[in-house]
Design an enzyme around this catalytic site. Structure first.
Site, PDB file in Angstrom:
ATOM      1  N   GLU A 132       0.855  -1.187   0.000  1.00  0.00           N
ATOM      2  CA  GLU A 132       0.000   0.000   0.000  1.00  0.00           C
ATOM      3  C   GLU A 132       0.890   1.235   0.000  1.00  0.00           C
ATOM      4  O   GLU A 132       1.846   1.314   0.780  1.00  0.00           O
ATOM      5  CB  GLU A 132      -0.911   0.022   1.222  1.00  0.00           C
ATOM      6  CG  GLU A 132      -1.921   1.153   1.156  1.00  0.00           C
ATOM      7  CD  GLU A 132      -2.937   1.126   2.291  1.00  0.00           C
ATOM      8  OE1 GLU A 132      -3.716   2.084   2.383  1.00  0.00           O
ATOM      9  OE2 GLU A 132      -2.944   0.174   3.082  1.00  0.00           O
ATOM     10  N   MET A 192       0.363  -2.844   8.631  1.00  0.00           N
ATOM     11  CA  MET A 192      -0.334  -3.035   7.363  1.00  0.00           C
ATOM     12  C   MET A 192      -1.254  -4.230   7.455  1.00  0.00           C
ATOM     13  O   MET A 192      -0.857  -5.308   7.880  1.00  0.00           O
ATOM     14  CB  MET A 192       0.697  -3.224   6.237  1.00  0.00           C
ATOM     15  CG  MET A 192       0.077  -3.412   4.870  1.00  0.00           C
ATOM     16  SD  MET A 192      -0.873  -1.964   4.364  1.00  0.00           S
ATOM     17  CE  MET A 192      -2.160  -2.727   3.398  1.00  0.00           C
ATOM     18  N   GLU A 193      -2.517  -4.026   7.013  1.00  0.00           N
ATOM     19  CA  GLU A 193      -3.603  -4.972   7.230  1.00  0.00           C
ATOM     20  C   GLU A 193      -3.713  -6.061   6.168  1.00  0.00           C
ATOM     21  O   GLU A 193      -4.794  -6.618   5.959  1.00  0.00           O
ATOM     22  CB  GLU A 193      -4.941  -4.222   7.284  1.00  0.00           C
ATOM     23  CG  GLU A 193      -5.406  -3.599   5.969  1.00  0.00           C
ATOM     24  CD  GLU A 193      -4.979  -2.161   5.755  1.00  0.00           C
ATOM     25  OE1 GLU A 193      -5.589  -1.475   4.919  1.00  0.00           O
ATOM     26  OE2 GLU A 193      -4.023  -1.735   6.431  1.00  0.00           O
ATOM     27  N   GLU A 238      -5.538  -2.975  12.797  1.00  0.00           N
ATOM     28  CA  GLU A 238      -5.258  -3.790  11.604  1.00  0.00           C
ATOM     29  C   GLU A 238      -6.211  -4.987  11.518  1.00  0.00           C
ATOM     30  O   GLU A 238      -6.615  -5.382  10.420  1.00  0.00           O
ATOM     31  CB  GLU A 238      -3.800  -4.252  11.611  1.00  0.00           C
ATOM     32  CG  GLU A 238      -2.782  -3.131  11.711  1.00  0.00           C
ATOM     33  CD  GLU A 238      -2.965  -2.042  10.672  1.00  0.00           C
ATOM     34  OE1 GLU A 238      -2.640  -0.886  10.969  1.00  0.00           O
ATOM     35  OE2 GLU A 238      -3.439  -2.340   9.561  1.00  0.00           O
ATOM     36  N   GLU A 292      -9.821   4.129   6.380  1.00  0.00           N
ATOM     37  CA  GLU A 292      -8.971   4.514   7.497  1.00  0.00           C
ATOM     38  C   GLU A 292      -9.718   5.291   8.576  1.00  0.00           C
ATOM     39  O   GLU A 292      -9.546   5.030   9.767  1.00  0.00           O
ATOM     40  CB  GLU A 292      -7.757   5.304   7.001  1.00  0.00           C
ATOM     41  CG  GLU A 292      -6.807   4.498   6.136  1.00  0.00           C
ATOM     42  CD  GLU A 292      -6.209   3.289   6.849  1.00  0.00           C
ATOM     43  OE1 GLU A 292      -6.328   3.184   8.090  1.00  0.00           O
ATOM     44  OE2 GLU A 292      -5.622   2.432   6.146  1.00  0.00           O
TER      45      GLU A 292
END
Length: 969
Positions: free
Chosen positions: A219, A362-363, A397, A419
């Site tokens: 991302e 980061m998910e 996350e 977000e």
């Protein structure tokens, strides 16, 4: 993704907007193939030179793999010696292009499924990809297939369709940052073979090497640094077969998204693992981790009775610090089931801690990659704030699995859709796990200090931006934090049940798709049968709105009138929810409980029937991200004092005290101190110190703290950092001296309670107890004007340091000692050496050591920070280490904004070097210079001069160029 910004930004999903009227070379492009990244700083590295006082006292800171023949048939090795895109890579890069939200066009072709094979060897990784192409049924007429690819780091070795090599110029073309496949037929399978060198990837975007592992970060636009692909969020594909191959001895752990479907040994000491994710996802959610790692395992049983295997990975020496992260993950899973009815959907959930990481976490679907700072925690090395951050970020996350992964953004302009919503969810989770009132205060402090400042600068933008040059620059406080406040306003307007109904409809309509902010708003409106069209203006309005208020009481009719007037950058009035309560002026009782007023006009008057005069408690719980001020412009200190003592709303009681402190500080700054104001401050402080109407140590602690310098600066049209620092310090000392005996007694009382607690605990009560005690320490150590006072303050802080039961107390003491001079110098130097020795090379603790010195209140702090950049443990290559010293220094306002301009020059010089290594980090650091118009003429000119030097720099990254250019426009 948590509090982070990514790297490049050429987007095929938008038509080209206006080109920036300036031609430059992209430094990142040329660097990627010419510069090798030094080994990442390892948390196990132990480099311990003796600590020496920095200066003397006089001068005083991230296919199912089947093995055998079947695997070989997919894992093609190219015989082409020259990259097909080499000519593009060597050509001059294009000028930065501004991309506009209104230019969005859907893809004529979609990749619906992808298989990938990674063969990882030292110095080269070969990536073979199979893309299954179908026409987009929503687009008429078809067209070419445009694939994003960064030729600066991706070498194209072959490209074929259905087994036939394509002819360049006839069947495909290459342009900077893209490959164009001409009118592919429905059902086409496109195969590419590329080579990348993760070891040279200093940008930490795409696939890169960090310590003992290879890891990915995609991302926003990192997947194009791995292979050619439609690297945009609206192309959601099933990543059906992801095969990873590497040396088994060096890299025994092979992880990717989804579920493990096959693994095995190969010849020459190599092995493989294959992963499959059944849920469609955009490329930014792809992840791979290949390394020599330790881990802990556990299981979680969902509400429906399905067992999920959980794993948390790190470097082997840090495995003992993973248990709190695992516990936090299980709490997050349970909370999301209870609060929103959302279960986890795969068989595995893995988390990996990475030291060289640009952002917080980061998910990636089923494989979250985290900065070590948000995973590793134990009672010896992590503070209470660290534990709280680990819990919050782990939750954030995990919550993305539904709000971001299952339903994602159509395009990057919709970033706040995932977000802002997920920040709101993690805020609610953290509040429920600890204290909602405390969490709200902490969140509002962040909004005012960071987001309001962003609104007032050259990078101000709505939560849904209208354009960008580099998307990396829009992972901002506005998108995240203000975005969360907009989501909170939905919750305030619709109520908890109404908000849940809207969420349920949102998932029912959009699961498995990429959507827009408008889609979310419509789901909320339809689920509750309300019109939210006016509320939608929040998505397009930049800046911080102002709400002015005035009131009147008519004793003859018993009517209390409250008039609210709004101002914003919107052409039309916003829909602002203003939560109000009324307190009886005589009895102090609440006569009208919290009521939400819908401010939908430029000016509205609301009437209440009461039996006597009242004091309004306005904007309770900070019900909207606005600035609230009296219509007259004059601060009603008597009303603030009343609310600070009597308000039944904990947030507004805290807020009233903060406004009183602010009034006194500005009076001191202007040389017009009022004894009456100071007495109000003393009265409020004394009541809070005694704990009147308070049953939470943390709320008590926050109510005793003065507003931060960053918050105070947003109250000024022209910011004077030195004056703010001096005035705040003066008021702090007056309070400390006035209540020295009472503060000292409270400190001793709390010390006894801390000792009685025995083993360190991180529950809300224990955290609050330590927080309050450390506020007492801070006040006591602010009394240090005479040699005797310096000695007494240093001795108290040293004793606190030596008796510390954990990192929270140790850091509180070290922070006090780091600013000691005179008779406190010896204790300061001893404590800094002791802390460094005790860290024993552990990176996260060494980061704290750097930070505490960068924030020191010393006249020579810049010289100290410069010297620390030469320390053996300092490096610009690791974002955490860079931030711990350099970025933290820019938060030391009086030092950074020294009238000499040396602070600006220091940062400017570092930015030249840093931009060659990591454009994301450089652009973030440059943000410290961009608000030059908010300072006086001299400081502004000095900051502007550094920005002009940076703009003239060649090469310069897109990330830094956008920040600097907008600052100078």
């Amino acid at each position: 993704m948590m509090r982070k910004a990514m790297l490049r930004s050429t987007v095929a999903s938008f038509t080209v907007g206006k080109a920036i009227a300036r031609k430059h070379h992209n430094g990142v492009t040329s660097l990627a193939t010419s510069r090798r990244m030094p080994p990442a700083f390892s948390s196990s590295t132990k480099r311990r030179p003796a600590f020496v006082p920095l200066l003397n006292n006089k001068n005083h800171a991230w296919l199912l793999t089947r093995g055998g023949a079947a695997a070989e048939s997919f894992s093609t090795t190219s015989t082409t010696s020259t990259a097909l895109n080499s000519a593009v890579a060597e050509s001059e890069t294009t000028a930065p292009v501004e991309v506009f939200r209104t230019d969005y066009k859907p893809l004529p072709h979609l990749v619906t499924k992808i298989n990938m094979d990674f063969v990882i060897e030292n110095g080269k990784t070969t990536v073979t990809s199979e893309l299954f192409i179908e026409p987009n049924s929503s687009v008429e007429g078809g067209g070419d297939l445009v694939l994003d690819g960064d030729e600066s780091c991706v070498k194209l070795m072959s490209v074929s369709i259905d087994g036939k090599e394509l002819e360049k110029g006839k069947e495909y073309d290459l342009e900077p940052q893209k490959m164009i496949i001409k009118s592919p037929a429905p059902g086409t399978v496109l195969k590419t073979v590329v080579e990348i060198v993760p070891e040279e990837n200093t940008q930490l975007s795409g696939l890169y090497k960090s310590g003992p592992m290879y890891c990915s970060q995609c991302e926003a636009m990192g997947f194009r640094r791995i292979t050619y692909y439609p690297d945009r969020p609206d192309n959601m594909a099933v990543f059906e077969n992801i095969r990873l191959e590497a040396d088994e001895k060096d890299y025994p752990v092979l992880l990717s998204n989804g579920n493990l479907v096959d693994s095995g040994k190969l010849e020459n000491g190599r092995h493989f693992a294959s992963w499959s994710d059944p849920f469609p996802k955009p490329s930014y959610l792809f992840a791979a981790v290949v390394g020599n790692l330790g881990y802990i395992e556990d299981t979680y049983t969902t509400t429906s009775g399905r067992e999920v295997k959980l794993g948390v990975y790190s470097e082997k020496e840090n495995v003992d610090k993973l248990h709190y992260a695992m516990d936090s993950l299980k709490r997050s899973m349970k909370w999301d089931e209870d609060k929103f009815g959302l279960e986890y959907d795969l068989d595995l959930y893995n988390i990996v801690a990475v030291e060289s990481f640009n952002m917080g976490a980061m998910e990636n679907k089923g494989l979250n990659v985290f900065n070590t700072a948000y995973v590793l925690a134990d009672k010896d090395t992590a503070s209470d704030a660290d534990f709280e951050r680990v819990e919050g970020v782990i939750g954030h996350e995990y919550f993305h699995n539904w709000t971001g992964n299952r339903v994602t953004c159509r395009d990057w302009f919709q970033l706040t859709l995932k977000e802002g919503l997920t920040v709101f969810r993690d805020q609610e989770f953290s509040g429920d796990m600890n204290s909602n009132a405390v969490k709200r205060i902490e969140d509002v402090r962040m909004v005012r200090a960071r987001q309001f400042a962003e609104d007032a600068g050259p990078m101000a933008h709505p939560i849904r931006p209208e354009s960008y040059i580099s998307m990396d620059n829009f992972y901002t406080a506005t998108v995240y934090v203000k975005g969360a406040e907009v989501i909170r306003m939905y919750n305030t307007l619709l109520g908890t049940e109404g908000f849940r109904k809207g969420m349920d409809l949102y998932f029912e309509r959009h699961d498995g798709t990429g959507v827009t902010c408008d889609d979310f708003l419509q789901a909320m409106a339809d689920a509750n049968d309300v019109d939210l069209s006016q509320f939608s203006l929040w998505y397009s309005t930049p800046g911080t709105p102002t709400v002015k208020y005035s009131s009147a009481y008519d004793a003859s009719t018993g009517v209390f009138s409250l008039t609210l007037e709004q101002e914003s950058k919107s052409d039309k009035p916003l829909h602002i929810p203003v939560s109000v309560g009324l307190m009886d002026k005589e009895s102090g009782e609440e006569v009208v409980p919290t009521t939400v007023l819908d401010l939908k006009e430029s000016k509205q008057t609301f009437e209440f029937n009461v039996k006597g005069d009242v004091v309004p408690s306005i904007l309770r719980d900070f019900s909207a991200p606005v600035k609230l001020m009296p219509d007259s412009g004059a601060v009603d200190e008597e009303a603030l004092a009343f609310l600070a003592a009597e308000d039944t709303d904990g947030f507004n009681r805290w807020e009233a005290g903060q406004r009183l402190y602010t009034s006194s500080i500005f009076q001191n700054m202007n040389g017009k101190e009022s004894e009456k104001t100071l007495q109000y401050v003393f009265d409020a402080f004394e009541r809070t110190l005694k704990g009147e109407k308070l049953d939470d140590y943390s709320i008590q602690a926050y109510a005793l703290l003065l507003p931060t310098e960053a918050t105070l600066s947003e109250e000024m049209e022209i910011i004077d950092p030195t004056a703010i620092h001096k005035a705040r310090g003066a008021v702090k000392q007056k309070i400390a001296r006035k209540f020295q005996n009472e503060i000292s007694a409270k400190y001793e009382e709390l010390s006894g309670l801390v000792e009685a607690d025995g083993e360190l605990s991180v529950d809300a009560k224990s955290i609050g107890l330590r927080r309050l005690r450390n506020v007492m320490l801070e006040y006591l150590c602010s009394i240090k004007e005479t040699p005797e006072e310096q000695k007494a303050a240093a001795e108290l802080a040293k004793k606190h340091f030596e008796n510390a039961s954990g990192m929270t107390d140790k850091m509180a003491a070290l922070s006090a000692l780091a600013s000691m001079e005179g008779k406190g110098t010896e204790a300061r130097d001893w404590a800094l050496q002791k802390f460094y020795d005790d860290a024993d090379g552990y990176s996260l603790v060494v980061d704290k050591w750097f930070s505490v010195q960068a924030l020191a209140n010393l006249p020579d702090v810049l010289d100290r920070v410069k010297k620390l950049t030469k320390h053996p443990d300092f490096t610009l290559e690791v974002p955490n280490r860079c931030r711990s010293l350099v970025s933290v220094f820019t938060m030391n306002a009086p030092a950074f904004h020294n009238p000499s301009g040396e602070g600006y020059k220091f940062i400017g010089e570092l930015l030249v070097e840093l931009d060659k290594l990591n454009p994301q980090v450089s652009s973030r650091l440059a943000s410290s210079l961009i608000r030059w118009r908010r300072y006086d003429e001299k400081l502004g000119a000095l900051m502007k001069a550094e920005l002009e030097k940076l703009k003239a720099m060649k090469p310069i990254s897109e990330d830094l160029y956008e920040i600097v250019s907008k600052a100078l426009d």
